[in-house]
Design an enzyme around this catalytic site. Structure first.
Site, PDB file in Angstrom:
ATOM      1  N   LYS A   9       9.687  -7.556   3.337  1.00  0.00           N
ATOM      2  CA  LYS A   9      10.219  -5.931   3.751  1.00  0.00           C
ATOM      3  C   LYS A   9      10.067  -5.823   5.240  1.00  0.00           C
ATOM      4  CE  LYS A   9       7.248  -3.840   1.048  1.00  0.00           C
ATOM      5  NZ  LYS A   9       6.299  -4.707   0.167  1.00  0.00           N
ATOM      6  N   ARG A  84       6.807   3.998  -3.797  1.00  0.00           N
ATOM      7  CA  ARG A  84       6.240   2.716  -4.517  1.00  0.00           C
ATOM      8  C   ARG A  84       5.775   3.019  -6.048  1.00  0.00           C
ATOM      9  NH1 ARG A  84       3.880  -0.734  -0.204  1.00  0.00           N
ATOM     10  NH2 ARG A  84       2.737  -2.487  -1.364  1.00  0.00           N
ATOM     11  N   ARG A 124       0.409 -16.179   4.965  1.00  0.00           N
ATOM     12  CA  ARG A 124       0.101 -14.900   5.995  1.00  0.00           C
ATOM     13  C   ARG A 124      -1.247 -14.731   6.088  1.00  0.00           C
ATOM     14  NH1 ARG A 124       2.763  -9.333   4.540  1.00  0.00           N
ATOM     15  NH2 ARG A 124       1.074  -9.169   3.044  1.00  0.00           N
ATOM     16  N   ARG A 130      -5.277 -10.729   7.208  1.00  0.00           N
ATOM     17  CA  ARG A 130      -5.401  -9.202   6.614  1.00  0.00           C
ATOM     18  C   ARG A 130      -6.432  -9.223   5.515  1.00  0.00           C
ATOM     19  NH1 ARG A 130       0.353  -6.417   4.995  1.00  0.00           N
ATOM     20  NH2 ARG A 130      -0.653  -6.103   3.086  1.00  0.00           N
ATOM     21  N   ARG A 141      -2.114  -7.388  -6.528  1.00  0.00           N
ATOM     22  CA  ARG A 141      -1.185  -6.487  -6.065  1.00  0.00           C
ATOM     23  C   ARG A 141       0.076  -7.083  -6.558  1.00  0.00           C
ATOM     24  NH1 ARG A 141      -2.111  -8.799  -0.373  1.00  0.00           N
ATOM     25  NH2 ARG A 141      -0.153  -7.997   0.299  1.00  0.00           N
TER      26      ARG A 141
END
Ligand code: ADP
Length: 192
Positions: A9, A84, A124, A130, A141
């Site tokens: 996204k 969301r 990632r 992160r 998630r």
């Protein structure tokens, strides 16, 4: 943009915003900035982000609504990460009806399989570090997406603004398909 964590996204929204000269509004980035700056919103949001849970709808709406309105007045926006939940989508719709000039023209669903999502999120994690890209939080998630966000697909399908894009291809191919789609809808003509 409506897609699972890791579907791309952010990458695609960045490109679309640059191409069409509109604002990229990324709810996750806004929340991470609030946490980093230790604002009152950031303090409330931090634990949710760390766990991979959604922050409460009213908190999110407080920080997003004004930005959407400002961007709408300035020419448009790509929403990345919002709405969301069904409650957020309904709140966004109510706001759009109340305020002239704010519309949702197209919802782009980037479709990516669960194994590919996991491997992208792990990659990632080692690249960006992160805090919510840990193994347990990634799984959580993905579950949160399936239970709280996937119902939005049906909601936008019934409003006839949902478009599904194969998000497993190379980023440039995904961008090209989105741009072609927006052009065919008459949304991108004359721009970019
Ligand atoms: P990803 O799609 O990879 O999970 P985001 O950057 O979009 O990443 O979101 C990161 C986190 O920010 C989410 O796990 C959630 O805690 C919070 N968040 C982002 N957008 C919303 C939203 N619309 N409603 C509630 N929480 C949100």
């Amino acid at each position: 943009m409506l897609a699972a964590p890791g579907a791309g996204k952010g990458t695609q929204a960045d490109r679309l915003a640059a191409r069409y000269g509109i604002e990229h509004i990324a709810s996750g980035e806004i929340l991470r900035a609030e946490v980093a700056a230790a604002t009152a919103v950031g303090e409330k949001a931090k634990d949710y982000l760390d766990r991979g849970d959604l922050v409460p709808d009213d908190l999110l709406l407080d920080i997003i609504a004004g930005r959407v309105l400002t961007a709408a007045l300035a020419g448009g926006y790509v929403l990345d990460g919002f709405p969301r939940t069904l409650a957020q989508a309904e709140a966004a719709h109510r706001l759009a009806v109340e305020l002239d000039g704010v519309t949702l023209q197209a919802v782009l669903h980037l479709e990516v399989g669960a194994d590919e999502l996991r491997s992208r999120l792990r990659a990632r994690a080692s690249r960006e570090g992160r805090p919510d890209d840990t193994e347990a939080t990634i799984e959580h998630r993905l579950e949160v997406f399936a239970s709280q966000t996937e119902p939005l697909l049906e909601y936008y399908r019934s409003r006839e603004i949902l478009h599904t894009i194969d998000g497993e291809r190379q980023p440039d191919e995904v961008t090209a398909e989105i741009v072609a789609l927006l052009d065919s809808l008459g949304l991108g003509l004359g721009l970019g």
